[in-house]
Design an enzyme around this catalytic site. Structure first.
Site, PDB file in Angstrom:
ATOM      1  N   HIS A 147       0.859  -1.188   0.000  1.00 52.35           N
ATOM      2  CA  HIS A 147       0.000   0.000   0.000  1.00 52.35           C
ATOM      3  C   HIS A 147       0.891   1.232   0.000  1.00 52.35           C
ATOM      4  O   HIS A 147       1.703   1.428   0.898  1.00 52.35           O
ATOM      5  CB  HIS A 147      -0.917   0.010   1.222  1.00 52.35           C
ATOM      6  CG  HIS A 147      -1.850   1.183   1.241  1.00 52.35           C
ATOM      7  ND1 HIS A 147      -3.092   1.158   0.635  1.00 52.35           N
ATOM      8  CD2 HIS A 147      -1.719   2.431   1.772  1.00 52.35           C
ATOM      9  CE1 HIS A 147      -3.689   2.320   0.803  1.00 52.35           C
ATOM     10  NE2 HIS A 147      -2.878   3.122   1.484  1.00 52.35           N
ATOM     11  N   CYS A 148       0.729   2.081  -1.014  1.00 53.16           N
ATOM     12  CA  CYS A 148       1.580   3.263  -1.177  1.00 53.16           C
ATOM     13  C   CYS A 148       0.787   4.512  -0.815  1.00 53.16           C
ATOM     14  O   CYS A 148      -0.188   4.847  -1.498  1.00 53.16           O
ATOM     15  CB  CYS A 148       2.090   3.362  -2.617  1.00 53.16           C
ATOM     16  SG  CYS A 148       3.163   4.791  -2.911  1.00 53.16           S
ATOM     17  N   PRO A 149       1.170   5.227   0.242  1.00 53.87           N
ATOM     18  CA  PRO A 149       0.436   6.457   0.587  1.00 53.87           C
ATOM     19  C   PRO A 149       0.639   7.568  -0.428  1.00 53.87           C
ATOM     20  O   PRO A 149      -0.208   8.462  -0.538  1.00 53.87           O
ATOM     21  CB  PRO A 149       1.016   6.824   1.955  1.00 53.87           C
ATOM     22  CG  PRO A 149       2.371   6.213   1.978  1.00 53.87           C
ATOM     23  CD  PRO A 149       2.264   4.947   1.189  1.00 53.87           C
ATOM     24  N   ASN A 158      -3.199   4.562  -2.947  1.00 57.52           N
ATOM     25  CA  ASN A 158      -3.749   3.356  -3.537  1.00 57.52           C
ATOM     26  C   ASN A 158      -2.788   2.210  -3.259  1.00 57.52           C
ATOM     27  O   ASN A 158      -1.632   2.422  -2.875  1.00 57.52           O
ATOM     28  CB  ASN A 158      -3.937   3.554  -5.048  1.00 57.52           C
ATOM     29  CG  ASN A 158      -4.830   2.499  -5.671  1.00 57.52           C
ATOM     30  OD1 ASN A 158      -5.384   1.648  -4.979  1.00 57.52           O
ATOM     31  ND2 ASN A 158      -4.979   2.546  -6.988  1.00 57.52           N
TER      32      ASN A 158
END
EC number: 2.3.1.225
Length: 456
Positions: free
Chosen positions: A124-126, A130
């Site tokens: 999960h990439c802030p 997404n």
């Protein structure tokens, strides 16, 4: 709601950062440098820089708006054919997500922040608000690579501007100095951080792996090194070229150009050397010692084992152990096959479809030097450097020699040990003949020095 708001803040901050690096340098550094006039040299700087900025924004937008891929609604695995599911070893039931209330295909994982299961989840990439998964992994890697290209070109222009000032002794304005400092302060950290992140994700793409699967491979390697499971091969590595094609597209000339992901994310090609198509449904193998119902230890098991109740090849069983094995009735492990909680980490499939927990010790020695074991069976060759197991007799101790024997004799007199209480000579035996062993207190003491003088 709070998580969604923070996600918008991260995305908005990322857009502002990219815009500042891309456009402030052109407006306040490059344009004044060339006298605010269009020239060929100016276009040679602005066209590549704006092209890189355009590709960065395009791929970033695709990363944000493209779904990583969800499990199709109503999708159920074919349990009979085991097609399109990842089974839980031992129970032979498909992986099921209790939170999402549906089955999980291979390489799918549940994201706690997104509260859903994504196909081929990487992380999960802030920064994009997404998850990176099956359908946007290629966009994410292209975004990182274009950031590397754009920041590298940007830093080259900024360095040239500084060298121009130093070479021609041109007095810069305050705006020139401030924007040069701000551009270096923002671009250099981005170039370093994103550069290292890009190298890592390109490395993962070359091995057809994800961040989560990288952790899984490290865990599996630890289990193999400790001898808990058999040596297994990562099934999705099908070659560097094919691995990259599966992520960035079939045409190498278009790897940096955004394109749609090929496949459905429910099943993946498998390396033939790792097994057949079913191998992907048994990855990753689990630690058998942490299963809810671990397999019982057979009665014939030895305390000297080497993973999955197999023998350490460097240990040889004693004659007493061999005799005990031959006299002890063997317990068939199939008696426990009815237990539903049994979780086989790896092994060969049996005829009834279960997975055998027994294994050969050779696969566990991948990280260690291997020496051939001694001749356990007739005809087996014997090599040097064979460790042997010494099994002493309980209740015996070896008496030290030298001055300690004299001191021990003095202690015998003070304590009042009685030899007759600990030893009864046999009929016809001379009671005055020294014995190599005798009873002293609670222990049978063996004196090797006395043995040398003992005569029959």
């Amino acid at each position: 709601m709070a998580a969604r708001n923070w996600s918008r803040v991260w995305v908005g901050g990322t857009v502002i950062l990219i815009s500042f690096i891309a456009f402030s340098s052109q407006i306040f550094v490059i344009w004044p440098w060339y006298g605010r006039e269009i020239s060929l040299d100016l276009l040679m700087l602005l066209v590549p820089l704006n092209l890189a900025a355009f590709m960065i924004f395009w791929n970033y937008r695709l990363c944000v708006i493209t779904s990583p891929g969800t499990v199709p609604e109503g999708w159920r695995p074919n349990i009979g054919a085991m097609d399109g599911m990842e089974v839980k070893k031992g129970t032979h039931t498909p992986r099921y997500c209790k939170n999402c209330a549906h089955y999980k295909p291979p390489r799918a994982h549940h994201c706690r922040q997104c509260k859903t299961c994504w196909l081929k989840l990487d992380h999960h990439c802030p920064w994009i608000g997404n998850c990176v998964g099956f359908y946007n992994q290629g966009h994410f890697i292209r975004f990182l690579l274009w950031v590397d290209i754009g920041t590298t070109f940007h830093l080259i222009i900024m360095v040239r501007r500084v060298l121009y000032i130093a070479e021609y002794y041109h007095e810069p304005t305050l705006a020139d100095v401030l924007f040069l400092v701000f551009n270096f302060a923002t671009c250099v950290p981005v170039w370093l951080c994103v550069g290292m992140f890009s190298i890592y994700h390109v490395y993962l793409a070359c091995g057809n792996s994800t961040t989560i699967e990288g952790w899984e491979k490290d865990k599996v390697a630890t289990l193999i090194r400790r001898g808990k499971i058999k040596e297994v091969k990562y099934p999705y590595n099908i070659g560097i070229y094919k691995n990259i094609k599966s992520v960035l597209g079939p045409n190498p000339l278009l790897w940096l150009w955004p394109q749609k992901m090929q496949g459905d994310g429910l099943s993946f090609p498998v390396n033939p050397s790792a097994g057949d198509h079913m191998t992907q449904y048994f990855w990753p193998p689990q630690d058998p010692s942490r299963l809810p119902n671990p397999p019982p230890i057979p009665a014939h098991a030895s305390p000297f084992v080497y993973g999955n109740n197999g023998f350490n090849p460097n240990l040889r069983p004693t004659n007493s152990l061999r005799a005990r094995r031959s006299s002890t009735p063997r317990i068939d492990e199939d008696e426990y096959s009815h237990e539903q909680g049994r979780h086989y980490s790896s092994g060969d499939e049996r005829d009834n479809g279960s997975i055998s927990a027994s294994s050969s010790p050779e696969p566990y020695l991948s990280d260690y030097d291997h020496y051939d074991e001694g001749p356990m069976y007739p005809g087996e060759r014997m090599t040097t450097l064979v460790p042997r197991v010494r099994r002493g007799s309980e209740g015996w101790e070896v008496a030290p020699g030298g001055g300690w024997n004299a001191y021990a004799g003095m202690m015998d007199e003070e304590v009042g040990w009685d030899d007759e209480a600990g030893y009864d000579e046999a009929p016809g035996e001379d009671p005055y003949v020294e014995r190599p062993w005798e009873m002293r207190g609670r222990y049978n003491v063996y004196d090797p020095e006395e043995e040398s003088g003992y005569t029959h």
